[in-house]
Structures are given as structure tokens and as C-alpha cells.
Design an enzyme around this catalytic site. Structure first.
Site, short mmCIF file in Angstrom:
data_model
loop_
_atom_site.label_atom_id
_atom_site.label_comp_id
_atom_site.label_asym_id
_atom_site.label_seq_id
_atom_site.Cartn_x
_atom_site.Cartn_y
_atom_site.Cartn_z
N GLU A 1 -2.48 -0.14 -9.28
CA GLU A 1 -2.93 1.21 -9.63
C GLU A 1 -1.75 2.13 -9.37
OE1 GLU A 1 -5.51 1.58 -11.33
OE2 GLU A 1 -6.25 -0.45 -10.99
N LYS B 1 2.45 -5.29 3.12
CA LYS B 1 3.54 -4.35 3.38
C LYS B 1 3.04 -2.93 3.16
CE LYS B 1 6.69 -2.06 1.51
NZ LYS B 1 6.84 -1.09 2.59
N SER C 1 0.82 -1.22 0.00
CA SER C 1 0.00 0.00 0.00
C SER C 1 0.85 1.27 0.00
CB SER C 1 -0.96 -0.02 1.19
OG SER C 1 -0.27 -0.27 2.40
N GLY D 1 0.71 2.44 -5.89
CA GLY D 1 1.90 3.23 -5.63
C GLY D 1 2.42 3.78 -6.94
N SER D 2 3.71 4.01 -7.01
CA SER D 2 4.24 4.68 -8.20
C SER D 2 4.48 3.70 -9.35
CB SER D 2 5.54 5.41 -7.85
OG SER D 2 6.49 4.47 -7.43
N THR D 3 4.52 4.24 -10.54
CA THR D 3 4.71 3.42 -11.74
C THR D 3 6.07 2.71 -11.74
OG1 THR D 3 3.24 4.91 -12.93
CG2 THR D 3 4.68 3.53 -14.28
N VAL E 1 7.96 1.64 -9.30
CA VAL E 1 7.98 0.52 -8.34
C VAL E 1 7.15 -0.65 -8.88
CG1 VAL E 1 7.23 -0.24 -6.04
CG2 VAL E 1 8.48 1.91 -6.29
N CYS F 1 -3.46 10.54 -6.21
CA CYS F 1 -3.09 10.07 -7.54
C CYS F 1 -3.95 10.76 -8.58
CB CYS F 1 -3.24 8.57 -7.63
SG CYS F 1 -4.79 8.03 -6.94
N GLU G 1 5.06 13.25 -13.13
CA GLU G 1 4.28 13.29 -11.89
C GLU G 1 5.18 13.82 -10.77
OE1 GLU G 1 3.35 9.64 -9.62
OE2 GLU G 1 1.26 10.31 -9.60
P1 NAD Z 1 5.73 4.19 -3.84
O1 NAD Z 1 5.71 3.53 -5.16
O2 NAD Z 1 6.95 4.91 -3.42
O3 NAD Z 1 5.44 3.09 -2.71
C1 NAD Z 1 4.30 2.27 -2.75
C2 NAD Z 1 4.58 1.03 -1.91
O4 NAD Z 1 5.53 0.23 -2.59
C3 NAD Z 1 5.15 1.32 -0.54
O5 NAD Z 1 4.60 0.42 0.39
C4 NAD Z 1 6.62 1.05 -0.75
O6 NAD Z 1 7.30 0.73 0.44
C5 NAD Z 1 6.53 -0.15 -1.67
N1 NAD Z 1 7.75 -0.49 -2.39
C6 NAD Z 1 8.76 0.31 -2.78
N2 NAD Z 1 9.71 -0.41 -3.43
C7 NAD Z 1 9.27 -1.69 -3.47
C8 NAD Z 1 9.78 -2.91 -3.99
N3 NAD Z 1 10.94 -2.95 -4.65
N4 NAD Z 1 9.05 -4.02 -3.84
C9 NAD Z 1 7.87 -4.00 -3.20
N5 NAD Z 1 7.34 -2.89 -2.67
C10 NAD Z 1 8.03 -1.74 -2.80
O7 NAD Z 1 4.45 5.15 -3.79
P2 NAD Z 1 3.97 6.16 -2.65
O8 NAD Z 1 4.93 7.30 -2.61
O9 NAD Z 1 3.66 5.46 -1.38
O10 NAD Z 1 2.59 6.65 -3.26
C11 NAD Z 1 2.53 7.62 -4.25
C12 NAD Z 1 2.32 7.02 -5.62
O11 NAD Z 1 1.19 6.19 -5.60
C13 NAD Z 1 2.07 8.05 -6.69
O12 NAD Z 1 2.77 7.69 -7.86
C14 NAD Z 1 0.56 7.94 -6.91
O13 NAD Z 1 0.13 8.37 -8.18
C15 NAD Z 1 0.33 6.51 -6.69
N6 NAD Z 1 -1.06 6.24 -6.33
C16 NAD Z 1 -1.88 5.72 -7.29
C17 NAD Z 1 -3.21 5.48 -6.99
C18 NAD Z 1 -4.13 4.91 -8.03
O14 NAD Z 1 -5.22 4.48 -7.67
N7 NAD Z 1 -3.74 4.89 -9.29
C19 NAD Z 1 -3.70 5.78 -5.72
C20 NAD Z 1 -2.83 6.28 -4.77
C21 NAD Z 1 -1.51 6.51 -5.08
#
Ligand code: NAD
Length: 550
Positions: free
Chosen positions: A294, A213, A188, A266-268, A270, A328, A426
Site C-alpha cells: 500500500e 523492518k 512498515s 510506504g512510499s511508491t 520504495v 496516506c 505527494e
Molecule cells: P518510506 O517509503 O520512506 O518507508 C517505508 C518503509 O520502507 C520504511 O520502513 C523504510 O525504512 C523502508 N525502506 C526504505 N527503503 C527501502 C528499501 N530499499 N528496501 C526495503 N525497505 C526500504 O515511507 P514512510 O515515509 O515511512 O511513509 C510515508 C509513505 O507511506 C507515504 O508515501 C504514504 O502515502 C505511504 N503510506 C501509504 C499507506 C497506504 O495504506 N496506502 C498507509 C500509510 C502510509
């Protein structure tokens, strides 16, 4: 356990939003809980198989708006803890995957009631302090949207289960919606507590068990969410909470032969990395893992020359700056027609100047801080780039200060280059870029909106002219998975606007709809014949008069 009825789930309704107005009892209760949480410094364990697990490896959970203030010390897991969680998930699966659906539903419906009542202030306060959300932003996320996910998903599950095949005479065909065989890895993001609630609970509701996680910047709310699930009666091991670094936890989970699915937001970059890891582990898996993600966005507002300027300005301010632009769905690129720009520019300057920013415990603030030092740097760099470029100006804002917390002023950039970096990348902060187009170039502008960024998440068109709305809807068909007409592109509500986008924004499995839940089941077709044939011969094989002599 067996069920002697076809039960009907309670009809879901969206949770009403508390407004926390001065003098209200809800405001007083929430403020009390905030104060308690500020005054304490708790220790947070991992929760595996229902047991608290400590590792001695601690990470601090701080307040982004007061970065030296430590809310909690959080135990961090490693690959060994992932293995423990995978084992706990497997042993819980044996029982949970066979629970009748209505029993599983009761756990989530109870979680919804607990969150609507006694847990509301706790989850809201944790989200406010740990993720720097205002009371309103926490309420629509941690309380209302989580509750909506719990209630609506029960209804969606029953709709899926009711989808059954026809049966020819003499037989009964059925489809059973089996849980996946293995565990689901839920990962998440920091920005929505409700997303964490849904990423974990939607596969669980469908009978799966989860290794979870959460983001390292949303550890406090994750902890209380886990406690809420436990109090609601979720059996041990159905959801296992493992804190830790993304790669350490991710690589261990994605290398397990029992990985049955990934539920990621999370982010694209990752998500792309996780997909690659899965691909490189293909030979190990017992099943092809379901991959649901997403991801990022570069969400737009495009205004037609006929747009209502007041509605447009309000949408830009709310859509770009609420929760510091860290949704997002937040609008971060605006296409304004030349005829409206002078008025729009003035409105934006006026309105943004009145925005209050600071500690979210002070309810007069409209904005808090961005999540961490990395995000602060990203915003500051973009602002400096815009100040330095001959292609752009700062319309309003442009200041930032991290002496106490990670504060970035709501900032509007105007660029003369439609391909300017801040129109494409972004930033995930309170920085929106406007490109002013020639009011006679509507068609070309729609083309720009579609082609400029790789994402396809949300977008809005503002127009008083029906033909222009239809035009935008058609030409931007794949530019946004959530498309808004004369409304800001944020604030999707469960059951009302199923959420998600395609292109670089994810797999578009639509959180908050039955389409998401279908990913967490592996249907089995069952055909039962009541009077099976007892001879292999078909009637056509019997000899007839015309067969004589051949
Ligand atoms: P992030 O990608 O930095 O982290 C998301 C999750 O991935 C975290 O729990 C992080 O610890 C985990 N992570 C990081 N590296 C990893 C790996 N190698 N393996 C497994 N897990 C790993 O994103 P963030 O900063 O928490 O959130 C912001 C991003 O999320 C933005 O890009 C936003 O657009 C996106 N987002 C998208 C939506 C949607 O519905 N499309 C909704 C909310 C947020």
C-alpha cells in the site's frame, strides 16, 4: 495438537475511543506514562528468535517536536542480522505453521486485551513522543486500530477457512489454507503504529513467520509493539524485529531464496524499487513471492456547487491537517466551485488560524511536528514554490520553523493551474492546494480529478445533489479505492471501510478485511474418494449387442 470442535471466534467490535478529557483518569494515566518516557533514555535491541540482539551500531530515536531530545538509542542490524532473522523464522515456522487456528487466534486476542488495558498508555505514549501524534491521533491509531486489526482479523480468518468446495457423491473435497512456505518480509512506515501491528500480525495469524523492518522514524513504538507480542504469548521467532537502513535490510531480505511474501506500506518509489529487486532475483526463489504493498496518494476533495460549505471546510481542515497531513489518506488537493469559493476561503482562513500546534505532550495542541528534517524540507520547498509562482497564492499559513522541532504551519495554497506541482506530487505534510473551477464545469472538473495525479487511494465528493454524487461515483470509479460521500477522506475503520487503492497507490489488497489475509495463504485442494474404483475399464467399453461382428 488436535481440535475436537468447530469453534466460533468471538464476534469482533471496534474498540471504543477514549477522549482524554480534562479530569479523566485515562488522561492522568497517559500523561504519567508520557512523562516517564520523556525522562528516560532507553537502549533498544533487535529481537531475533525471541532473543534481544545488540549490534553496537546505534541510531537515535528523537522527538520530532523537540529534535534534540533523545528517547532511545537503537541497535541497527545489517545483512548478517537479516540472515539470523530468516533462520529464526524458518525454525519457528516448523511448529507455528502447524498450530491449530484457534491457538494462533488466542495470541492475537490476548494482544488485543493487553493493548486495550495495561499496554494502552505505553503504546500511545511511544507513538505520541516518537511520531509526534496528539493523544487523540495516537489513541485512534496505536490503541484502537491495532486492537481492531487483532480482533477482526481473527474473524476474517475463520471466514476464509469456512470457504469450502462442494463434494459429489462418494467423495469429500476440502480446501486447506496452508501458510506460505518461507518467511514474509514486513516493512512498515512511520505514520501508523497500527499499520506496523497489522503488517506483522496478519501474516502471523495465518500461520506464517515474519522478518520485520520498521521505519527508522518509528523505532520506539515498534519496540513496545514487539514486547506486546511477546507478552501476548507469540512464540519466539514468529516475528523477528530487525532495525536498520531500508536498502541494507531490504536487499538482504529480498535476496533470500525463502522469501515467500512482502507486506509493505510506504512510499511508491520504495515499493517500486523492492518490486524491481524481487524481479531481478526471480531465479533464486523457491516460490513466487506474494507482493502486497500500500503506497502513496494524492487524495482529493471535490465539491459540487451544491455542497454544504461548513461541512466542506471542516472536512478540508480535518482531512488535510490532522496528524500534520501525514496520513496516506490525507486530502491534499481540493477542487472548489467558483460560487462557493469566497465563503469557503473565509471559513478556511478563520478555522486554520485557530489551529494550535506544538509539543504533543501539551494536550491543547491539535497538531505536532512533521516527522523529520527531510519532510520539513519537502514542505518548506513546496511553500516557497507556491509563494514564488504567479500561478498560486498562500490562502493561509505558509510559515515553518525547525529551530526546536520540525514545525510546519497548516497551509492552504490556491492555484490557478490545475496541473500545478502541488496538485500532483505527494508532499505528505500539512499543505493542501485548492483549485477553483468554473461552477459550470463540473464534468471537466471530474476529468481533471481523475487525470491529474498517478495515484488512486482516497477521495471525497461533497454535494447536496444526488445526481452529482452518482456522477462523481461513476466518473471517479478508479480514482480512489476508498471513496467518501460528504465525509473527509481519512479515518478508515477496520471492518467498516477496508482500506487501499490501486494505480500508483498499491496492490489494493484491502487492509482490515478478509481480502488481505487471503494473500498470506497457499490453498491446497484435497479430494478424498471413499470407495475408489478397482478397475480401469469404463462401462462404455463393455461389448453390447450392437458391437457384434465389428
Ligand atoms: P518510506 O517509503 O520512506 O518507508 C517505508 C518503509 O520502507 C520504511 O520502513 C523504510 O525504512 C523502508 N525502506 C526504505 N527503503 C527501502 C528499501 N530499499 N528496501 C526495503 N525497505 C526500504 O515511507 P514512510 O515515509 O515511512 O511513509 C510515508 C509513505 O507511506 C507515504 O508515501 C504514504 O502515502 C505511504 N503510506 C501509504 C499507506 C497506504 O495504506 N496506502 C498507509 C500509510 C502510509
Amino acid at each position: 495438537m488436535s481440535t475436537h470442535a468447530i469453534f466460533r471466534a468471538p464476534t469482533p467490535r471496534n474498540e471504543p475511543i477514549n477522549d482524554y478529557a480534562p479530569g479523566s483518569s485515562e488522561r492522568e494515566r497517559l500523561q504519567r506514562r508520557i512523562q516517564q518516557m520523556r525522562d528516560e533514555r532507553i537502549e533498544i535491541p533487535l529481537v531475533i528468535g525471541g532473543k534481544d540482539v545488540t549490534t553496537g551500531e546505534l541510531k537515535q530515536a528523537v522527538m520530532p517536536h523537540d529534535k534534540e531530545h533523545v528517547l532511545a538509542d537503537v541497535h541497527q542490524g545489517s545483512a548478517a542480522h537479516v540472515q539470523m532473522a530468516v533462520d529464526a523464522a524458518a525454525s519457528a515456522w516448523a511448529d507455528w505453521s502447524r498450530w491449530p487456528w484457534e491457538e494462533r487466534a488466542t495470541v492475537l486476542l490476548r494482544a488485543a486485551e493487553l493493548l486495550a488495558g495495561p499496554w494502552r498508555d505505553t503504546l500511545n505514549a511511544a507513538t505520541m513522543l516518537g511520531q509526534s501524534k496528539t493523544a487523540h491521533q495516537a489513541e485512534i491509531d496505536a490503541a484502537c486500530e491495532s486492537i481492531d486489526f487483532f480482533r477482526f482479523n481473527v474473524e476474517f480468518m475463520t471466514r476464509i477457512y469456512a470457504e469450502q468446495p462442494i463434494s459429489s457423491p462418494g467423495m469429500w473435497n476440502r480446501i486447506e489454507y496452508r501458510p506460505l512456505e518461507g518467511f514474509v518480509f514486513a516493512v512498515s512506515p512511520f505514520n501508523f503504529t497500527a499499520i506496523a501491528a497489522n503488517l506483522t500480525s496478519s501474516p502471523a495469524l495465518m500461520g506464517n513467520t515474519i522478518v520485520w523492518k520498521p521505519a527508522g522514524t518509528a523505532m520506539l513504538s515498534a519496540y513496545y509493539l514487539m514486547r506486546l507480542f511477546q507478552e501476548a504469548g507469540l512464540p519466539d521467532g514468529v516475528i523477528n524485529l530487525v532495525y536498520g537502513s531500508g536498502p541494507a535490510i531490504g536487499d538482504a531480505a529480498l535476496g533470500s531464496p525463502h522469501l515467500a511474501g512482502i507486506h509493505f506500506t510506504g512510499s511508491t518509489p520504495v515499493f517500486n524499487g523492492m518490486w524491481r529487486t524481487v524481479a531481478s532475483n526471480m531465479e533464486r526463489f523457491r516460490n513466487y513471492p506474494r507482493i502486497v504493498g500500500e503506497t502513496g496518494g494524492k487524495d482529493f476533495i471535490v465539491a459540487h456547487p451544491s455542497a454544504d460549505v461548513d461541512a466542506l471546510a471542516t472536512a478540508i481542515v480535518r482531512g488535510s491537517f490532522e496528524y500534520q497531513g501525514q496520513k496516506c489518506s490525507a486530502s491534499s488537493r481540493v477542487y472548489a466551485p467558483s460560487n462557493l469559493w469566497p465563503a469557503l476561503r473565509e471559513r478556511l482562513q478563520e478555522q486554520v488560524a485557530t489551529i494550535t500546534m506544538g509539543d504533543v505532550s501539551d494536550f491543547r495542541n491539535f497538531m505536532g511536528a512533521v516527522i523529520d528534517s527531510a519532510s520539513f524540507r519537502t514542505q518548506a520547498d513546496a511553500i516557497e514554490e507556491a509563494k514564488a509562482s504567479s500561478q498560486s497564492d498562500i490562502v493561509v499559513g505558509g510559515g515553518y520553523d525547525d529551530s526546536r522541532g520540525y514545525f510546519v504551519e497548516p497551509t492552504v495554497i490556491e492555484t490557478r493551474d490545475p496541473g500545478f506541482r502541488t496538485m500532483r506530487d505527494e508532499l505528505f505534510g500539512p499543505v493542501v492546494t485548492t483549485y477553483v473551477y468554473d461552477e459550470n464545469k463540473w464534468d471537466d472538473t471530474l476529468e481533471l480529478v481523475d487525470k491529474t495525479a498517478p495515484y488512486g487511494l482516497t477521495g471525497a465528493v461533497f454535494s447536496e445533489d444526488r445526481a452529482a454524487v452518482t456522477d462523481a461515483q461513476e466518473k471517479l470509479r478508479y480514482t480512489a479505492g476508498n471513496f467518501y460521500v460528504n465525509d473527509k477522506p481519512t479515518g478508515a475503520v477496520v471492518g467498516q471501510q477496508p482500506f487501499g487503492g490501486a494505480r500508483a497507490s498499491g496492490t489494493n489488497d484491502k487492509a482490515g478485511s478478509m481480502w488481505n489475509l487471503i494473500r498470506w495463504v497457499s490453498p491446497r485442494s484435497i479430494k478424498e474418494t471413499f470407495t475408489p474404483p478397482t478397475s480401469y475399464r469404463y462401462p462404455f467399453m463393455d461389448a453390447g449387442a450392437d458391437d457384434a461382428g465389428t
